[in-house]
Write a protein that holds these residues in place. Structure first.
Motif, PDB file in Angstrom:
ATOM      1  N   ARG A 104       0.827  -1.212   0.000  1.00  0.00           N
ATOM      2  CA  ARG A 104       0.000   0.000   0.000  1.00  0.00           C
ATOM      3  C   ARG A 104       0.859   1.258   0.000  1.00  0.00           C
ATOM      4  NH1 ARG A 104      -3.113  -3.213   3.591  1.00  0.00           N
ATOM      5  NH2 ARG A 104      -2.141  -2.202   5.401  1.00  0.00           N
ATOM      6  N   GLU A 105       1.973   1.207   0.706  1.00  0.00           N
ATOM      7  CA  GLU A 105       2.906   2.341   0.705  1.00  0.00           C
ATOM      8  C   GLU A 105       3.441   2.595  -0.705  1.00  0.00           C
ATOM      9  OE1 GLU A 105       7.345   3.332   2.478  1.00  0.00           O
ATOM     10  OE2 GLU A 105       6.076   1.848   3.496  1.00  0.00           O
ATOM     11  N   PHE A 106       3.827   1.531  -1.402  1.00  0.00           N
ATOM     12  CA  PHE A 106       4.309   1.683  -2.773  1.00  0.00           C
ATOM     13  C   PHE A 106       3.204   2.234  -3.677  1.00  0.00           C
ATOM     14  CE2 PHE A 106       8.396  -0.742  -3.812  1.00  0.00           C
ATOM     15  CZ  PHE A 106       8.967  -0.434  -2.593  1.00  0.00           C
ATOM     16  N   ALA A 107       1.986   1.707  -3.520  1.00  0.00           N
ATOM     17  CA  ALA A 107       0.881   2.169  -4.349  1.00  0.00           C
ATOM     18  C   ALA A 107       0.609   3.650  -4.123  1.00  0.00           C
ATOM     19  CB  ALA A 107      -0.371   1.342  -4.058  1.00  0.00           C
ATOM     20  N   ALA A 108       0.684   4.096  -2.874  1.00  0.00           N
ATOM     21  CA  ALA A 108       0.441   5.510  -2.579  1.00  0.00           C
ATOM     22  C   ALA A 108       1.509   6.392  -3.219  1.00  0.00           C
ATOM     23  CB  ALA A 108       0.409   5.723  -1.067  1.00  0.00           C
ATOM     24  N   ARG A 109       2.748   5.933  -3.199  1.00  0.00           N
ATOM     25  CA  ARG A 109       3.820   6.714  -3.816  1.00  0.00           C
ATOM     26  C   ARG A 109       3.629   6.810  -5.326  1.00  0.00           C
ATOM     27  NH1 ARG A 109       9.595   4.964  -1.083  1.00  0.00           N
ATOM     28  NH2 ARG A 109       8.989   5.046   1.115  1.00  0.00           N
ATOM     29  N   VAL A 137       0.837  -5.097 -18.645  1.00  0.00           N
ATOM     30  CA  VAL A 137       0.126  -4.238 -19.601  1.00  0.00           C
ATOM     31  C   VAL A 137      -0.986  -3.467 -18.901  1.00  0.00           C
ATOM     32  CG1 VAL A 137      -1.401  -4.271 -21.620  1.00  0.00           C
ATOM     33  CG2 VAL A 137       0.697  -5.642 -21.623  1.00  0.00           C
ATOM     34  N   ALA A 138      -1.723  -4.146 -18.022  1.00  0.00           N
ATOM     35  CA  ALA A 138      -2.812  -3.475 -17.308  1.00  0.00           C
ATOM     36  C   ALA A 138      -2.285  -2.338 -16.443  1.00  0.00           C
ATOM     37  CB  ALA A 138      -3.572  -4.492 -16.455  1.00  0.00           C
ATOM     38  N   LEU A 139      -1.143  -2.548 -15.770  1.00  0.00           N
ATOM     39  CA  LEU A 139      -0.585  -1.490 -14.929  1.00  0.00           C
ATOM     40  C   LEU A 139      -0.074  -0.327 -15.778  1.00  0.00           C
ATOM     41  CD1 LEU A 139       0.084  -0.566 -12.084  1.00  0.00           C
ATOM     42  CD2 LEU A 139       2.316  -1.673 -12.314  1.00  0.00           C
ATOM     43  N   ALA A 140       0.573  -0.630 -16.898  1.00  0.00           N
ATOM     44  CA  ALA A 140       1.054   0.439 -17.776  1.00  0.00           C
ATOM     45  C   ALA A 140      -0.103   1.298 -18.276  1.00  0.00           C
ATOM     46  CB  ALA A 140       1.820  -0.167 -18.952  1.00  0.00           C
ATOM     47  N   LYS A 141      -1.199   0.666 -18.631  1.00  0.00           N
ATOM     48  CA  LYS A 141      -2.371   1.425 -19.092  1.00  0.00           C
ATOM     49  C   LYS A 141      -2.980   2.237 -17.956  1.00  0.00           C
ATOM     50  CE  LYS A 141      -3.788  -1.605 -22.914  1.00  0.00           C
ATOM     51  NZ  LYS A 141      -4.855  -2.495 -23.421  1.00  0.00           N
ATOM     52  N   ARG A 142      -3.079   1.641 -16.791  1.00  0.00           N
ATOM     53  CA  ARG A 142      -3.684   2.341 -15.659  1.00  0.00           C
ATOM     54  C   ARG A 142      -2.879   3.587 -15.287  1.00  0.00           C
ATOM     55  NH1 ARG A 142      -7.523   0.091 -11.275  1.00  0.00           N
ATOM     56  NH2 ARG A 142      -8.397  -0.322 -13.319  1.00  0.00           N
ATOM     57  N   LEU A 143      -1.553   3.496 -15.415  1.00  0.00           N
ATOM     58  CA  LEU A 143      -0.697   4.629 -15.071  1.00  0.00           C
ATOM     59  C   LEU A 143      -0.415   5.540 -16.258  1.00  0.00           C
ATOM     60  CD1 LEU A 143       1.999   2.787 -12.886  1.00  0.00           C
ATOM     61  CD2 LEU A 143       0.055   4.172 -12.085  1.00  0.00           C
ATOM     62  N   ALA A 144      -0.824   5.103 -17.462  1.00  0.00           N
ATOM     63  CA  ALA A 144      -0.454   5.834 -18.677  1.00  0.00           C
ATOM     64  C   ALA A 144       1.049   6.068 -18.714  1.00  0.00           C
ATOM     65  CB  ALA A 144      -1.212   7.157 -18.780  1.00  0.00           C
ATOM     66  N   ALA A 170      -0.216  -7.583 -10.185  1.00  0.00           N
ATOM     67  CA  ALA A 170      -1.672  -7.741 -10.129  1.00  0.00           C
ATOM     68  C   ALA A 170      -2.260  -6.977  -8.951  1.00  0.00           C
ATOM     69  CB  ALA A 170      -2.021  -9.223 -10.041  1.00  0.00           C
ATOM     70  N   ALA A 171      -1.568  -6.998  -7.817  1.00  0.00           N
ATOM     71  CA  ALA A 171      -2.066  -6.288  -6.642  1.00  0.00           C
ATOM     72  C   ALA A 171      -2.023  -4.772  -6.851  1.00  0.00           C
ATOM     73  CB  ALA A 171      -1.251  -6.685  -5.416  1.00  0.00           C
ATOM     74  N   LEU A 172      -0.977  -4.282  -7.509  1.00  0.00           N
ATOM     75  CA  LEU A 172      -0.890  -2.842  -7.776  1.00  0.00           C
ATOM     76  C   LEU A 172      -1.999  -2.381  -8.723  1.00  0.00           C
ATOM     77  CD1 LEU A 172       2.981  -2.408  -8.083  1.00  0.00           C
ATOM     78  CD2 LEU A 172       1.490  -1.380  -6.335  1.00  0.00           C
ATOM     79  N   VAL A 173      -2.328  -3.212  -9.690  1.00  0.00           N
ATOM     80  CA  VAL A 173      -3.445  -2.867 -10.590  1.00  0.00           C
ATOM     81  C   VAL A 173      -4.729  -2.682  -9.800  1.00  0.00           C
ATOM     82  CG1 VAL A 173      -4.898  -3.728 -12.469  1.00  0.00           C
ATOM     83  CG2 VAL A 173      -2.416  -3.959 -12.620  1.00  0.00           C
ATOM     84  N   GLU A 174      -4.941  -3.537  -8.796  1.00  0.00           N
ATOM     85  CA  GLU A 174      -6.148  -3.433  -7.976  1.00  0.00           C
ATOM     86  C   GLU A 174      -6.123  -2.202  -7.071  1.00  0.00           C
ATOM     87  OE1 GLU A 174      -8.878  -5.362  -8.079  1.00  0.00           O
ATOM     88  OE2 GLU A 174      -7.942  -6.351  -9.812  1.00  0.00           O
ATOM     89  N   LEU A 175      -4.948  -1.823  -6.597  1.00  0.00           N
ATOM     90  CA  LEU A 175      -4.851  -0.728  -5.631  1.00  0.00           C
ATOM     91  C   LEU A 175      -4.821   0.662  -6.272  1.00  0.00           C
ATOM     92  CD1 LEU A 175      -2.235  -2.149  -3.072  1.00  0.00           C
ATOM     93  CD2 LEU A 175      -4.656  -1.700  -2.643  1.00  0.00           C
ATOM     94  N   LEU A 176      -4.286   0.764  -7.461  1.00  0.00           N
ATOM     95  CA  LEU A 176      -4.058   2.081  -8.056  1.00  0.00           C
ATOM     96  C   LEU A 176      -5.269   2.560  -8.848  1.00  0.00           C
ATOM     97  CD1 LEU A 176      -0.379   1.572  -9.193  1.00  0.00           C
ATOM     98  CD2 LEU A 176      -1.184   3.361  -7.627  1.00  0.00           C
ATOM     99  N   PRO A 177      -5.655   3.810  -8.679  1.00  0.00           N
ATOM    100  CA  PRO A 177      -6.743   4.353  -9.491  1.00  0.00           C
ATOM    101  C   PRO A 177      -6.247   4.657 -10.897  1.00  0.00           C
ATOM    102  CG  PRO A 177      -5.826   6.060  -8.088  1.00  0.00           C
ATOM    103  CD  PRO A 177      -5.118   4.782  -7.709  1.00  0.00           C
ATOM    104  N   ALA A 178      -7.155   4.662 -11.842  1.00  0.00           N
ATOM    105  CA  ALA A 178      -6.793   5.037 -13.209  1.00  0.00           C
ATOM    106  C   ALA A 178      -6.435   6.515 -13.250  1.00  0.00           C
ATOM    107  CB  ALA A 178      -7.943   4.733 -14.161  1.00  0.00           C
ATOM    108  N   THR A 179      -5.440   6.855 -14.039  1.00  0.00           N
ATOM    109  CA  THR A 179      -5.000   8.244 -14.135  1.00  0.00           C
ATOM    110  C   THR A 179      -5.723   8.971 -15.259  1.00  0.00           C
ATOM    111  OG1 THR A 179      -3.047   9.646 -14.401  1.00  0.00           O
ATOM    112  CG2 THR A 179      -3.132   7.658 -15.720  1.00  0.00           C
TER     113      THR A 179
END
Length: 337
Positions: A188-193, A218-225, A320-329
């Motif tokens: 969660r700390e990493f996701a917040a950063r 791929v899902a994380l790259a898209k979520r973070l743009a 996979a966990a980061l994809v779930e924790l991070l909001p789409a940008t």
């Protein structure tokens, strides 16, 4: 009473390791005698080829492979590709014949002096059993060591007169964990950063592919743009190279690598060392003002990293966990190359 050879073959069969790669010599003949019909022997013309084939087989199947080499000369012939397997983090059981125990004190022809030192430091574990009856259990430990993260080769030196000795019983066939999840609080700390980052970048390594985690990457790259680079000298392709977010492989030198990441305030490295440099081109490890977050299943990689905060975890599970924790940008995706 079952022999050491019979008990060892029973164990290998139970572990699903019925393929043996090798280039046999006289010190291996007692192991290969009465070779079981349900086993397959892949005969190479040189020990380097045997190790390379076992490496490729293990990577392709996702399972450990067994390669059997000829005492010290054969092990030496295979060392170049054993180094490659070490860097590939390939789970290999490398066994090699050793001279007869009764003559080892005399150092006869084909005795391997200091056999367990020969493959160091490019194995996770190296062992010559103290007695013949320990060989089957040594194979069980070798399997467990090779397959647990970080995966990699192990080595067994096996005296040729041990195989016909009576076994002391069969070792317990055990299963081991091959993946572990990230610490939830640290994740969660990493996701917040990452979520607070203005312009993040992803740097991915071979462990992403070993984990079968292209879809999560791929899902994380898209979520973070976010743009995606492969870490320097990747042993496997960590991301689809025709994807519009992919930027190629980072330079192999300190200064040029930092320059390639200029403009990014957070660099998330997953499944790679930080970093695998080759020519010494001095400079800063990161662009000014950037911070690095490092996710790997290898504690040695985190210990030697010159910069960054670390999270120990299976790269696929962490992605996979980061994809779930991070909001789409709402950032636009990176422009195609």
């Amino acid at each position: 009473m079952a022999t050491v050879r019979e008990t060892t073959y029973d164990l290998l069969r139970a572990l699903g390791m019925t393929t043996v790669f090798g280039n046999p010599g006289s010190t291996e003949e007692p192991f290969l005698q009465d070779f079981p019909d349900d086993f397959r022997y892949v005969h190479a013309l040189h020990e380097a080829s045997a190790v390379a084939m076992a490496d490729g087989y293990a990577q392709a199947t996702g399972r450990p492979a067994h390669v059997n080499l000829h005492t010290a000369p054969g092990t030496g012939n295979g060392m170049g590709n054993l180094v490659t397997a070490w860097h590939n983090k390939t789970p290999l059981i490398v066994s090699a014949g050793q001279q007869t125990r009764e003559m080892l004190l005399l150092e006869p022809r084909l005795a391997s002096r200091h056999a367990t030192e020969l493959t160091q430091p490019y194995v996770k574990w190296s062992h010559e059993p103290a007695r013949a009856q320990d060989i089957p259990a040594a194979f069980m430990r070798a399997y467990a060591t090779a397959t647990q993260p970080p995966t990699g080769p192990v080595f067994l030196s096996l005296p040729m007169d041990d195989w016909a000795q009576p076994a002391a019983g069969a070792p317990e066939v055990r299963t081991v964990a091959t993946r572990y999840a990230p610490d939830p609080a640290r994740l969660r700390e990493f996701a917040a950063r990452v979520a607070a980052s203005r312009c993040p970048a992803l740097v991915l390594g071979g462990a992403v592919d070993r984990a079968g985690a292209w879809p999560a990457a791929v899902a994380l790259a898209k979520r973070l743009a976010a743009p995606v680079w492969a870490a320097p000298a990747p042993e496997r392709a960590p991301f689809p190279e025709d994807h519009p977010h992919f930027r190629g492989v980072l330079p192999y030198a300190i200064g040029p690598l930092a320059e390639a990441l200029a403009g990014h305030d957070t660099v998330l490295v997953v499944g790679a060392p930080v970093f695998r440099y080759y020519p010494h081109v001095p400079g800063d490890h990161l662009p000014a003002g950037a911070r690095l977050l490092h996710v790997t299943d290898d504690p040695d990689e985190t210990a030697r990293a010159p910069v960054g905060d670390s999270l120990l975890a299976d790269p696929g599970l962490a992605l996979a966990a980061l994809v779930e924790l991070l909001p789409a940008t709402d950032r636009p995706p990176p422009a195609p190359r």
